[in-house]
Design a protein around this motif. Structure first.
Motif, PDB file in Angstrom:
ATOM      1  N   ALA A  31       0.848  -1.191   0.000  1.00 31.45           N
ATOM      2  CA  ALA A  31       0.000   0.000   0.000  1.00 31.45           C
ATOM      3  C   ALA A  31       0.882   1.239   0.000  1.00 31.45           C
ATOM      4  CB  ALA A  31      -0.914   0.006   1.210  1.00 31.45           C
ATOM      5  N   ALA A  32       0.322   2.347  -0.487  1.00 28.63           N
ATOM      6  CA  ALA A  32       1.054   3.611  -0.557  1.00 28.63           C
ATOM      7  C   ALA A  32       0.155   4.761  -0.144  1.00 28.63           C
ATOM      8  CB  ALA A  32       1.569   3.851  -1.972  1.00 28.63           C
ATOM      9  N   SER A  33       0.732   5.713   0.575  1.00 31.95           N
ATOM     10  CA  SER A  33       0.062   6.968   0.906  1.00 31.95           C
ATOM     11  C   SER A  33       0.699   8.048   0.052  1.00 31.95           C
ATOM     12  CB  SER A  33       0.231   7.297   2.393  1.00 31.95           C
ATOM     13  OG  SER A  33      -0.224   8.614   2.666  1.00 31.95           O
ATOM     14  N   LEU A  34      -0.128   8.759  -0.731  1.00 31.10           N
ATOM     15  CA  LEU A  34       0.415   9.723  -1.680  1.00 31.10           C
ATOM     16  C   LEU A  34      -0.645  10.743  -2.080  1.00 31.10           C
ATOM     17  CD1 LEU A  34       0.558   8.102  -5.220  1.00 31.10           C
ATOM     18  CD2 LEU A  34      -0.735   7.176  -3.314  1.00 31.10           C
ATOM     19  N   PRO A  35      -0.251  11.844  -2.738  1.00 32.42           N
ATOM     20  CA  PRO A  35      -1.232  12.831  -3.194  1.00 32.42           C
ATOM     21  C   PRO A  35      -2.168  12.237  -4.241  1.00 32.42           C
ATOM     22  CG  PRO A  35       0.985  13.755  -3.199  1.00 32.42           C
ATOM     23  CD  PRO A  35       1.132  12.294  -2.990  1.00 32.42           C
ATOM     24  N   ARG A  36      -3.395  12.800  -4.336  1.00 26.09           N
ATOM     25  CA  ARG A  36      -4.352  12.292  -5.310  1.00 26.09           C
ATOM     26  C   ARG A  36      -3.951  12.618  -6.737  1.00 26.09           C
ATOM     27  NH1 ARG A  36      -9.020   9.942  -4.571  1.00 26.09           N
ATOM     28  NH2 ARG A  36      -9.617   9.430  -2.446  1.00 26.09           N
ATOM     29  N   GLU A  38      -4.586  16.889  -1.207  1.00 30.15           N
ATOM     30  CA  GLU A  38      -5.371  15.753  -0.731  1.00 30.15           C
ATOM     31  C   GLU A  38      -4.518  14.492  -0.825  1.00 30.15           C
ATOM     32  OE1 GLU A  38      -9.740  15.679  -2.050  1.00 30.15           O
ATOM     33  OE2 GLU A  38      -8.684  16.606  -3.725  1.00 30.15           O
ATOM     34  N   ARG A  39      -4.713  13.564   0.098  1.00 30.36           N
ATOM     35  CA  ARG A  39      -3.963  12.327   0.070  1.00 30.36           C
ATOM     36  C   ARG A  39      -4.918  11.138  -0.044  1.00 30.36           C
ATOM     37  NH1 ARG A  39       1.279  13.131   0.920  1.00 30.36           N
ATOM     38  NH2 ARG A  39       1.667  10.901   1.172  1.00 30.36           N
ATOM     39  N   THR A  40      -4.348  10.053  -0.512  1.00 24.78           N
ATOM     40  CA  THR A  40      -5.109   8.822  -0.637  1.00 24.78           C
ATOM     41  C   THR A  40      -4.202   7.652  -0.286  1.00 24.78           C
ATOM     42  OG1 THR A  40      -6.475   7.483  -2.143  1.00 24.78           O
ATOM     43  CG2 THR A  40      -4.524   8.511  -3.072  1.00 24.78           C
ATOM     44  N   VAL A  41      -4.805   6.556   0.104  1.00 24.90           N
ATOM     45  CA  VAL A  41      -4.067   5.315   0.340  1.00 24.90           C
ATOM     46  C   VAL A  41      -4.451   4.349  -0.771  1.00 24.90           C
ATOM     47  CG1 VAL A  41      -3.681   3.364   1.872  1.00 24.90           C
ATOM     48  CG2 VAL A  41      -3.966   5.657   2.826  1.00 24.90           C
ATOM     49  N   ALA A  42      -3.465   3.967  -1.571  1.00 22.32           N
ATOM     50  CA  ALA A  42      -3.712   3.141  -2.752  1.00 22.32           C
ATOM     51  C   ALA A  42      -3.067   1.771  -2.590  1.00 22.32           C
ATOM     52  CB  ALA A  42      -3.147   3.819  -4.004  1.00 22.32           C
ATOM     53  N   PRO A  43      -3.726   0.734  -3.071  1.00 18.45           N
ATOM     54  CA  PRO A  43      -3.118  -0.600  -3.027  1.00 18.45           C
ATOM     55  C   PRO A  43      -2.026  -0.735  -4.070  1.00 18.45           C
ATOM     56  CG  PRO A  43      -5.201  -0.696  -4.197  1.00 18.45           C
ATOM     57  CD  PRO A  43      -5.082   0.706  -3.660  1.00 18.45           C
ATOM     58  N   ALA A  67      -2.215   8.075 -16.057  1.00 13.59           N
ATOM     59  CA  ALA A  67      -3.527   8.648 -16.355  1.00 13.59           C
ATOM     60  C   ALA A  67      -3.989   9.462 -15.145  1.00 13.59           C
ATOM     61  CB  ALA A  67      -4.535   7.549 -16.677  1.00 13.59           C
ATOM     62  N   ARG A  68      -5.023  10.272 -15.353  1.00 14.77           N
ATOM     63  CA  ARG A  68      -5.553  11.089 -14.241  1.00 14.77           C
ATOM     64  C   ARG A  68      -7.045  11.311 -14.432  1.00 14.77           C
ATOM     65  NH1 ARG A  68      -3.341  17.048 -13.884  1.00 14.77           N
ATOM     66  NH2 ARG A  68      -5.089  17.428 -15.317  1.00 14.77           N
ATOM     67  N   LYS A  69      -7.830  11.079 -13.386  1.00 19.39           N
ATOM     68  CA  LYS A  69      -9.274  11.299 -13.435  1.00 19.39           C
ATOM     69  C   LYS A  69      -9.602  12.687 -12.902  1.00 19.39           C
ATOM     70  CE  LYS A  69     -10.844   6.485 -12.959  1.00 19.39           C
ATOM     71  NZ  LYS A  69     -11.668   6.479 -14.174  1.00 19.39           N
ATOM     72  N   ASP A  70     -10.612  13.339 -13.490  1.00 22.31           N
ATOM     73  CA  ASP A  70     -11.008  14.667 -13.003  1.00 22.31           C
ATOM     74  C   ASP A  70     -12.180  14.578 -12.032  1.00 22.31           C
ATOM     75  OD1 ASP A  70     -13.040  14.026 -14.732  1.00 22.31           O
ATOM     76  OD2 ASP A  70     -13.072  15.965 -15.753  1.00 22.31           O
ATOM     77  N   ARG A  71     -12.323  13.429 -11.405  1.00 17.50           N
ATOM     78  CA  ARG A  71     -13.313  13.253 -10.336  1.00 17.50           C
ATOM     79  C   ARG A  71     -12.800  12.173  -9.388  1.00 17.50           C
ATOM     80  NH1 ARG A  71     -14.864  10.399 -14.686  1.00 17.50           N
ATOM     81  NH2 ARG A  71     -15.583   8.244 -14.404  1.00 17.50           N
ATOM     82  N   LYS A  72     -13.252  12.200  -8.155  1.00 19.55           N
ATOM     83  CA  LYS A  72     -12.809  11.225  -7.170  1.00 19.55           C
ATOM     84  C   LYS A  72     -13.534   9.902  -7.410  1.00 19.55           C
ATOM     85  CE  LYS A  72     -12.086  12.654  -3.015  1.00 19.55           C
ATOM     86  NZ  LYS A  72     -12.265  13.128  -1.606  1.00 19.55           N
ATOM     87  N   SER A  73     -12.760   8.853  -7.549  1.00 22.52           N
ATOM     88  CA  SER A  73     -13.313   7.516  -7.741  1.00 22.52           C
ATOM     89  C   SER A  73     -12.447   6.538  -6.964  1.00 22.52           C
ATOM     90  CB  SER A  73     -13.334   7.154  -9.229  1.00 22.52           C
ATOM     91  OG  SER A  73     -13.808   5.835  -9.423  1.00 22.52           O
ATOM     92  N   GLY A  74     -12.884   6.197  -5.755  1.00 19.26           N
ATOM     93  CA  GLY A  74     -12.062   5.359  -4.898  1.00 19.26           C
ATOM     94  C   GLY A  74     -10.787   6.079  -4.518  1.00 19.26           C
ATOM     95  N   TYR A  75      -9.649   5.425  -4.737  1.00 16.88           N
ATOM     96  CA  TYR A  75      -8.365   6.043  -4.417  1.00 16.88           C
ATOM     97  C   TYR A  75      -7.801   6.831  -5.596  1.00 16.88           C
ATOM     98  CZ  TYR A  75      -6.510   1.951  -6.890  1.00 16.88           C
ATOM     99  OH  TYR A  75      -6.248   0.986  -7.824  1.00 16.88           O
ATOM    100  N   LYS A  76      -8.534   6.924  -6.703  1.00 16.31           N
ATOM    101  CA  LYS A  76      -8.062   7.632  -7.888  1.00 16.31           C
ATOM    102  C   LYS A  76      -8.783   8.961  -8.072  1.00 16.31           C
ATOM    103  CE  LYS A  76      -6.929   3.407 -10.469  1.00 16.31           C
ATOM    104  NZ  LYS A  76      -7.168   2.648 -11.722  1.00 16.31           N
ATOM    105  N   GLY A  77      -8.126   9.905  -8.714  1.00 16.49           N
ATOM    106  CA  GLY A  77      -8.754  11.156  -9.109  1.00 16.49           C
ATOM    107  C   GLY A  77      -9.063  12.105  -7.966  1.00 16.49           C
ATOM    108  N   SER A  78      -9.584  13.276  -8.348  1.00 17.76           N
ATOM    109  CA  SER A  78      -9.939  14.290  -7.361  1.00 17.76           C
ATOM    110  C   SER A  78     -11.050  15.174  -7.900  1.00 17.76           C
ATOM    111  CB  SER A  78      -8.718  15.162  -7.030  1.00 17.76           C
ATOM    112  OG  SER A  78      -9.074  16.253  -6.210  1.00 17.76           O
ATOM    113  N   ASP A  79     -12.032  15.481  -7.052  1.00 15.37           N
ATOM    114  CA  ASP A  79     -13.121  16.371  -7.447  1.00 15.37           C
ATOM    115  C   ASP A  79     -12.623  17.800  -7.647  1.00 15.37           C
ATOM    116  OD1 ASP A  79     -14.871  14.258  -7.327  1.00 15.37           O
ATOM    117  OD2 ASP A  79     -15.580  14.707  -5.295  1.00 15.37           O
TER     118      ASP A  79
END
Length: 271
Positions: free
Chosen positions: A44-49, A55-60, A100-112
């Motif tokens: 797992a990793a803790s990193l910026p979205r 904003e931070r997220t925890v990603a597998p 890649a980058r999402k322009d909305r929050k979806s789980g641990y990916k992207g940011s609103d």
């Protein structure tokens, strides 16, 4: 005969962070294969979205790799490639998916926070790495070229990214191995505009003002990698990576924090 594949990386496959690898591209020692070699990773990793986010997220982290004695490798981070070494000189090249980058929050990916910017989709990417060992120091240069995705100039352009690095083993003993590296990263105009720019069209869909960065210096940073063996086939690796965005990227209205940090831990099993 030993075959040097390429600088081993802690592969996060983090689409939200184009400085990849931690899409910050944390270089470790070269990976050798005298025979077929297989590796599985989980962690797992803790990193910026996204690069520049506060904003931070925890990603597998889930990954795998196959290395042949002929220099051919296949892994979940870079894709399919080949590498070799000649004395202190090592070279590798590969083709695989870009970030890649999402322009909305979806789980641990992207940011609103990026709503209206449009998602940056993954596309085919070619990479090449040249490394040189000078005593206890490893010098490296990694060039990546992402192909054009579509005709959208905001999110679909082809771009180039270059990382220069210097690393060394700082400690090796009963507590494992500690490696450190410093790096500088550069991007062409299309890279900076894709990941940090705000076009007139994007500004009209968001609260951001238009911004068109120039190509050149992207960031500087470093990382520490601590690897502890659990058995002959298993070890635990922890990486702390830091990137400080250059002015062209940091002045972007989407950037909320110039200093970006990531912390990741993985369990690696080789057989």
């Amino acid at each position: 005969m030993k075959t040097s594949i390429r600088p081993k990386t802690l592969c996060l496959s983090l689409a939200s962070l184009p400085l990849a690898s931690l899409c910050l591209l944390t270089p470790c020692g070269p990976l050798y294969a005298a025979d077929w070699q297989y590796q599985l990773q989980a962690g797992a990793a803790s990193l910026p979205r996204y690069s520049g986010s506060d904003e931070r997220t925890v990603a597998p982290i889930l990954g795998g790799e196959i290395v042949s004695p002929y220099g051919v490798f296949l892994n979940t981070e870079q894709g399919l490639g080949w590498g070799n070494e000649w004395g202190d000189l090592a070279f590798s090249t590969w083709v695989g998916p870009s970030a890649a980058r999402k322009d909305r929050k979806s789980g641990y990916k992207g940011s609103d926070h990026l709503a209206g910017m449009g998602s940056i989709k993954s596309r085919a990417q070619f990479g090449a790495h040249l490394g040189y060992t000078l005593g206890a120091v490893e010098l490296g240069a990694t060039l990546q070229h992402a192909l054009k995705k579509n005709d959208d100039p905001d999110t679909g352009s082809a771009y180039n990214h270059l990382q220069l690095s210097i690393g060394s083993t700082l400690y090796e003993g009963r507590f494992g191995r500690l490696e450190g590296s410093l790096n500088s990263q550069f991007g062409d105009g299309d890279y900076l505009r894709t990941w940090y720019g705000v076009s007139t069209a994007q500004a009209g869909r968001t609260r951001f003002g238009a911004y068109s960065p120039k190509g050149g210096f992207l960031s500087r940073g470093g990382d520490l990698t601590w690897t502890v063996p659990v058995s002959e086939q298993m070890n635990v690796s922890t990486v702390l990576a830091v990137q400080y965005l250059g002015r062209e990227a940091a002045d972007s209205p989407i950037v909320e924090r110039r200093m970006q940090t990531a912390l990741a831990t993985t369990l690696e099993y080789s057989f």
